[in-house]
Scaffold this motif. Structure first.
Motif, mmCIF file in Angstrom:
data_model
loop_
_atom_site.group_PDB
_atom_site.id
_atom_site.type_symbol
_atom_site.label_atom_id
_atom_site.label_comp_id
_atom_site.label_asym_id
_atom_site.label_seq_id
_atom_site.Cartn_x
_atom_site.Cartn_y
_atom_site.Cartn_z
ATOM 1 N N ASP A 51 0.836 -1.214 0.000
ATOM 2 C CA ASP A 51 0.000 0.000 0.000
ATOM 3 C C ASP A 51 0.869 1.262 0.000
ATOM 4 O O ASP A 51 0.536 2.257 -0.646
ATOM 5 C CB ASP A 51 -0.905 0.044 1.245
ATOM 6 N N CYS A 54 2.585 1.687 -3.545
ATOM 7 C CA CYS A 54 1.702 2.166 -4.625
ATOM 8 C C CYS A 54 0.989 3.466 -4.261
ATOM 9 O O CYS A 54 0.215 3.986 -5.051
ATOM 10 C CB CYS A 54 0.721 1.079 -5.064
ATOM 11 N N LYS A 56 -1.206 4.113 -1.910
ATOM 12 C CA LYS A 56 -2.544 4.003 -1.337
ATOM 13 C C LYS A 56 -2.513 4.483 0.118
ATOM 14 O O LYS A 56 -3.479 5.041 0.630
ATOM 15 C CB LYS A 56 -2.996 2.542 -1.413
ATOM 16 N N GLU A 76 -1.084 8.455 -6.116
ATOM 17 C CA GLU A 76 -1.258 7.088 -6.618
ATOM 18 C C GLU A 76 -1.159 6.995 -8.150
ATOM 19 O O GLU A 76 -0.454 6.128 -8.675
ATOM 20 C CB GLU A 76 -2.632 6.559 -6.165
#
Ligand code: ADP
Length: 247
Positions: A51, A54, A56, A76
């Motif tokens: 997470d 990337c 997130k 993102e």
């Protein structure tokens, strides 16, 4: 810092949720074209690491250098654009579209959507779709709706939807979850083909599969790296044995 020679250099990465450090001063480095597998007990922080990479989840501190770029400063979509692809555990394909159309709409060019809408297809898109379909064992199913695929074939299709975007780094969360033994073997084969052109970071629990695919393994525990190296090395590391037996 030793980030210079690596495709991905994670250094001192930390994220706190209400004071709880899910990832705690984590550092690891990926060479170009390697397959790295992150293993570790539930709650170790594996998913949170993906997470963070990337975008997130935003890091509390630390750095993630990818191909020389600092990812912690990017949004993102900018991270996707710089060449990082992420596949989640549950396959999310467009059930009503064919395999061909699923790959086509994933092709990183606005006009690819035109084909799916019934306009003339671009030769470049067609050849990219056919090449990826071959890699993911779905040439025969190109004109089938995704809804008719097995769970394993849907997982491959989703990998294909990432591959067609040509990411440098592909991150996969438990890619063989729910797959048959045959499908697991074919997925290992698929990942070996993929690493001719891509670096792959995988979270996996199936130790047989980990042994089949991993160049190196990073074992996480309580947000930190507990052990790292070949599968043989980490399996015989007393720290790893203690954590796994303790569960
Ligand atoms: P793993 O993937 O290794 O099972 P996770 O990365 O999912 O572990 O979770 C690590 C820890 O962080 C867990 O204790 C989890 O409950 C906690 N955690 C993860 N995401 C959040 C969040 N958004 N808010 C609060 N706690 C979280």
């Amino acid at each position: 810092s030793k980030s210079g020679d690596f495709l991905l250099a994670v250094e001192g990465l930390t994220v706190s949720f209400d004071g709880f450090k899910a990832v705690d001063d984590l550092s690891f480095y990926l060479d170009p074209k390697e397959i790295r597998v992150i293993i570790g007990p539930n709650g170790a922080g594996k998913t949170t690491v993906l997470d963070l990479i990337c975008g997130k989840t935003k890091a509390t501190s630390g750095s993630i250098k990818f191909d020389g770029k600092e990812l912690t400063k990017l949004k993102e979509h900018q991270i996707v654009h710089s060449g990082v692809g992420r596949k989640f555990q549950t396959p999310s394909v467009f059930e009503d579209l064919t395999v061909f159309e699923n790959l086509e709409v994933s092709y990183p060019k606005g006009h690819s959507v035109m084909g799916a809408l019934g306009f003339k297809r671009d030769a470049e898109v067609i050849s990219a779709v056919e090449e990826v379909a071959e890699t993911i064992f779905l040439t025969e199913a190109l004109n089938e709706p995704a809804a008719s695929l097995s769970h394993g074939q849907k997982q491959w299709l989703e990998i294909g939807m990432l591959l067609i975007q040509k990411p440098d780094l592909l991150m996969l969360d438990e890619p063989v979850a729910g797959m048959s033994v045959t499908e697991r073997k074919k997925t290992a084969e698929l990942l070996r083909v993929i690493t001719r052109d891509h670096t792959v970071l995988v979270i996996e629990h199936d130790m047989q599969f980990v042994g089949d695919i991993a160049d190196r393994v990073t074992v996480m525990h309580q947000g930190k790296v507990l052990s790292e190296g070949s599968i043989e090395h980490v399996k015989s590391d007393p720290k790893v044995i203690e954590v796994y037996l303790g569960h």
